[in-house]
Write an enzyme that holds these catalytic residues in place. Structure first.
Site: not given
Length: 263
Positions: A121-122, A139
């Site tokens: 994520h991200d 992440g």
């Protein structure tokens, strides 16, 4: 003739260009958009708020756009964005972002992503990168253009890797990597400039020499970080702009290295 195999499940709300192909047993969710020329192989799941550009190729058994592996995620409609002309091989997992950061995970253009790669994520991945088998990034990681991640390399969350860096096989990264640096080991250590990669991409001898000089000032001079930055600036000022621009990229990266740099 339909480009969607009869065993595939494509939500009627999904937005697929008429030229997109979807292989057997693949599943496309309602919030997915896919642009012209992209090929989705068999047994691929694409879900979440995911947008995919043109002329990508997804090989079998990948999970694209699934929820972030973050306990703070509470179902927010975060996104995954994939650019154009990427090759995504088998068993890759790309997650959407989180509201605690950018809210989006992004893969740029012309990347080669080998089997078993995880984009958490991200994460923000640039253009023309190569991820070899089993390269994993946690992440909030940022990967610059033309970076090469060798097999089984892994990156700690919030790290940044500058453009044209080369990360060796089985390297474990917990700090940031300036542009152009070649490194490997566990823990990771810098071992010079990615000269071969720069030659292949058309860098001139003068540009490569300027990058090597900046590297030596940063890593081999015995100066403190602030002293090295000042010395690098002096070196840049003596160079023509088309040569100085690359050395400058290394120096300016240092001001964004929140986790410190690999030594």
């Amino acid at each position: 003739m339909s480009n969607i195999h009869p065993t595939a499940i494509v939500d009627p709300k999904a937005q697929l260009d008429s030229s997109v192909t979807v292989g057997p047993y693949s599943v496309i969710g309602p919030h997915v958009s896919i642009a012209a020329g992209t090929k989705v192989g068999p047994h691929v799941v694409i879900e979440g708020h995911t947008s995919i550009g043109r002329d990508n190729v997804f090989f079998q058994f990948s999970s694209i756009g699934a929820a972030p592996q973050d306990k703070k995620w509470s179902g927010e409609p975060t996104r995954l964005e994939i650019g154009d002309r990427n090759t995504i091989r088998e068993f890759c997992t790309f997650n959407t972002g989180t509201v605690q950061d950018k809210g989006v995970t992004r893969l740029g253009n012309d990347n080669w992503i080998s089997a078993y790669v995880h984009l958490a994520h991200d994460c923000i991945v640039g253009n023309n990168t190569i991820f070899s088998n089993n390269a994993q990034i946690a992440g909030h990681v940022e990967i610059g253009d033309w970076v090469i991640m060798s097999g089984f390399a892994n990156v700690h969350q919030f790290c940044k890797i500058g453009a044209h860096a080369f990360v060796g096989m089985s390297t474990s990264l917990t700090q940031d990597v300036p542009p152009f640096v070649l490194l490997n080991g566990n823990p990771a250590a810098a071992h010079g400039v990615n000269i071969e990669g720069l030659k292949r991409r058309g860098f001139t001898r003068e540009q490569i020499n300027a990058i090597r000089a900046a590297y030596k000032t940063l890593y081999r001079s015995g100066l403190t970080l602030e002293e090295a930055k000042a010395a690098m600036l002096e070196q840049e000022n003596a160079l023509a702009e088309d040569v100085a621009v690359h050395a400058r990229a290394m120096r300016e990266f240092l001001d964004t290295a929140n986790r410190g740099i690999v030594r």
